[in-house]
Each structure stands twice: as structure tokens, then as C-alpha cells.
Design a protein around this motif. Structure first.
Motif, PDB file in Angstrom:
ATOM      1  N   THR A  41       0.908  -0.908   0.048  1.00 37.57           N
ATOM      2  CA  THR A  41       0.164   0.214  -0.026  1.00 37.57           C
ATOM      3  C   THR A  41       0.906   1.140   0.149  1.00 37.57           C
ATOM      4  N   LEU A  42       1.508   1.421   1.035  1.00 38.51           N
ATOM      5  CA  LEU A  42       3.230   2.268   1.126  1.00 38.51           C
ATOM      6  C   LEU A  42       3.450   2.442  -0.428  1.00 38.51           C
ATOM      7  N   ARG A  43       4.211   1.644  -0.719  1.00 38.75           N
ATOM      8  CA  ARG A  43       4.614   1.432  -1.903  1.00 38.75           C
ATOM      9  C   ARG A  43       3.640   2.420  -3.404  1.00 38.75           C
ATOM     10  N   ARG A  44       2.588   1.612  -3.310  1.00 43.81           N
ATOM     11  CA  ARG A  44       1.268   1.663  -4.087  1.00 43.81           C
ATOM     12  C   ARG A  44       0.969   3.617  -4.134  1.00 43.81           C
ATOM     13  N   ALA A  45       1.098   3.827  -3.489  1.00 44.31           N
ATOM     14  CA  ALA A  45       0.988   5.179  -2.852  1.00 44.31           C
ATOM     15  C   ALA A  45       2.297   6.178  -2.944  1.00 44.31           C
ATOM     16  N   PRO A  65      16.328  -2.208   5.135  1.00 39.12           N
ATOM     17  CA  PRO A  65      14.616  -1.459   4.695  1.00 39.12           C
ATOM     18  C   PRO A  65      13.858  -1.757   3.795  1.00 39.12           C
ATOM     19  N   ASP A  66      12.739  -1.547   4.042  1.00 40.10           N
ATOM     20  CA  ASP A  66      11.758  -2.189   3.625  1.00 40.10           C
ATOM     21  C   ASP A  66      11.510  -1.185   2.001  1.00 40.10           C
ATOM     22  N   ILE A  67      11.642  -0.277   2.377  1.00 40.86           N
ATOM     23  CA  ILE A  67      12.116   0.635   1.432  1.00 40.86           C
ATOM     24  C   ILE A  67      13.050   2.273   1.663  1.00 40.86           C
ATOM     25  N   CYS A  68      13.911   2.190   0.183  1.00 36.41           N
ATOM     26  CA  CYS A  68      15.220   2.548   0.667  1.00 36.41           C
ATOM     27  C   CYS A  68      15.262   3.568  -0.673  1.00 36.41           C
ATOM     28  N   PHE A  69      15.200   5.321  -0.458  1.00 37.89           N
ATOM     29  CA  PHE A  69      16.057   5.921  -1.561  1.00 37.89           C
ATOM     30  C   PHE A  69      17.334   6.230  -1.063  1.00 37.89           C
ATOM     31  N   LEU A  74      17.112   8.671   2.511  1.00 41.96           N
ATOM     32  CA  LEU A  74      16.455   7.906   3.440  1.00 41.96           C
ATOM     33  C   LEU A  74      15.611   6.476   3.469  1.00 41.96           C
ATOM     34  N   ALA A  75      15.461   6.035   4.134  1.00 45.32           N
ATOM     35  CA  ALA A  75      14.827   4.479   4.203  1.00 45.32           C
ATOM     36  C   ALA A  75      13.968   4.553   5.280  1.00 45.32           C
ATOM     37  N   VAL A  76      12.816   4.074   4.700  1.00 44.28           N
ATOM     38  CA  VAL A  76      11.307   3.865   5.589  1.00 44.28           C
ATOM     39  C   VAL A  76      10.963   2.056   5.770  1.00 44.28           C
ATOM     40  N   PHE A  77      11.360   1.774   7.403  1.00 45.35           N
ATOM     41  CA  PHE A  77      11.022   0.749   7.574  1.00 45.35           C
ATOM     42  C   PHE A  77       9.393  -0.030   7.840  1.00 45.35           C
ATOM     43  N   VAL A  78       8.910  -0.751   7.518  1.00 42.20           N
ATOM     44  CA  VAL A  78       7.927  -0.752   7.319  1.00 42.20           C
ATOM     45  C   VAL A  78       7.320  -1.421   8.930  1.00 42.20           C
ATOM     46  N   HIS A  79       6.605  -1.618   9.935  1.00 41.29           N
ATOM     47  CA  HIS A  79       6.704  -2.641  11.359  1.00 41.29           C
ATOM     48  C   HIS A  79       5.430  -2.634  11.472  1.00 41.29           C
ATOM     49  N   ALA A 110      14.682  -4.220  20.275  1.00 47.89           N
ATOM     50  CA  ALA A 110      16.295  -3.534  20.236  1.00 47.89           C
ATOM     51  C   ALA A 110      16.957  -3.668  19.063  1.00 47.89           C
ATOM     52  N   ARG A 111      16.610  -4.681  18.043  1.00 47.93           N
ATOM     53  CA  ARG A 111      16.989  -4.728  16.635  1.00 47.93           C
ATOM     54  C   ARG A 111      16.772  -3.237  15.917  1.00 47.93           C
ATOM     55  N   ASP A 112      15.286  -2.836  16.168  1.00 46.73           N
ATOM     56  CA  ASP A 112      14.935  -1.474  15.732  1.00 46.73           C
ATOM     57  C   ASP A 112      15.217  -0.713  15.773  1.00 46.73           C
ATOM     58  N   ALA A 113      15.501  -0.534  17.298  1.00 43.64           N
ATOM     59  CA  ALA A 113      16.368   1.263  17.880  1.00 43.64           C
ATOM     60  C   ALA A 113      18.129   0.983  17.398  1.00 43.64           C
ATOM     61  N   ARG A 114      18.822  -0.520  16.835  1.00 43.10           N
ATOM     62  CA  ARG A 114      19.691  -0.470  16.935  1.00 43.10           C
ATOM     63  C   ARG A 114      20.070  -0.184  15.649  1.00 43.10           C
TER      64      ARG A 114
END
Length: 127
Positions: A41-45, A65-69, A74-79, A110-114
Motif C-alpha cells: 500500500t505504501l509503495r503504491r502510494a 529497509p523495506d523502502i530505501c531512497f 532516506l530509509a522507511v521501515f514498515v513495522h 532492540a534490533r529496531d532501535a539499533r
């Protein structure tokens, strides 16, 4: 040469019902790690908004990352709320093997924060 028709049985053989463990196993197997509905959905948008040039699960970036520019740094993680313990949704814990799940969720957080800290030092923008 005509093929002989297979006789159909009057009686259908019923499958045994699934046990609770088999149901849980089937449910957990259905959880995907990539190309989930929120990601798509995010990629389509992004595509419809004209934001092109992103990489999906880019292996050169730490944490893939799920989406990276790369050009925009810019990096986007879809959690997902369940796996990453969303503070707003407060999803419930599984009822069995609570210590295992608590440990797993703690490691995920912890991995997300790292990765967030690593990205903020390296490129600056993490969502």
C-alpha cells in the motif's frame, strides 16, 4: 480410443480436524516477512505520488529497509504492530510459551532501535 471414466465414490472421505498446534502453525506460516499488505500500500502510494527511484529490501543498506531512497538518503521501515509491539495498538501476547515470545519481542525492539540509531548517524532520515 476412449478413456475409461473413473467411478466416483458415493462417500467422501472426511479429513481429520486440525489440532490446536497445527492451526497455530498454519496461521504463523501465513505471516510474511516481505511484500506485506502495508508495504504494498505504501509503495503504491509513493508510486502514484510520483516518488520513483526507491529500492525495495535493499541489501546494501544496514538492516535491509523495506523502502530505501539511496539518492535522498532516506530509509522507511514498515513495522507490523504484532511483531514490533506497537505502543498505540498494544497487541496481546500469545497465550502459550510466554517467555519465548517475550524474548523474541524484546530482541525485535532492540534490533529496531539499533537500526534506527545506525541510520540516524549514517544518513539522517529514518521512518
Amino acid at each position: 480410443m476412449a478413456l475409461a471414466k473413473k467411478k466416483s465414490s458415493k462417500y467422501k472421505i472426511a479429513k481429520a480436524p486440525l489440532t490446536a498446534q497445527e492451526k497455530i502453525s498454519r496461521y504463523m506460516r501465513g505471516n510474511k516477512g516481505k511484500n506485506t499488505k502495508p508495504e504494498l500500500t505504501l509503495r503504491r502510494a509513493l508510486w502514484q505520488a510520483g516518488l520513483r527511484g526507491y529500492r525495495v529490501h535493499w541489501p546494501k543498506a544496514p538492516g535491509k529497509p523495506d523502502i530505501c531512497f539511496p539518492g535522498r538518503r532516506l530509509a522507511v521501515f514498515v513495522h507490523g504492530c504484532f511483531w514490533h509491539r506497537c505502543p498505540y495498538c498494544q497487541p496481546s501476547f500469545p497465550k502459550t510459551n510466554l517467555l519465548f515470545w517475550q524474548d523474541k519481542f524484546d530482541k525485535n525492539q532492540a534490533r529496531d532501535a539499533r537500526y534506527k540509531q545506525l541510520y540516524s548517524k549514517a544518513i539522517g532520515n529514518v521512518w
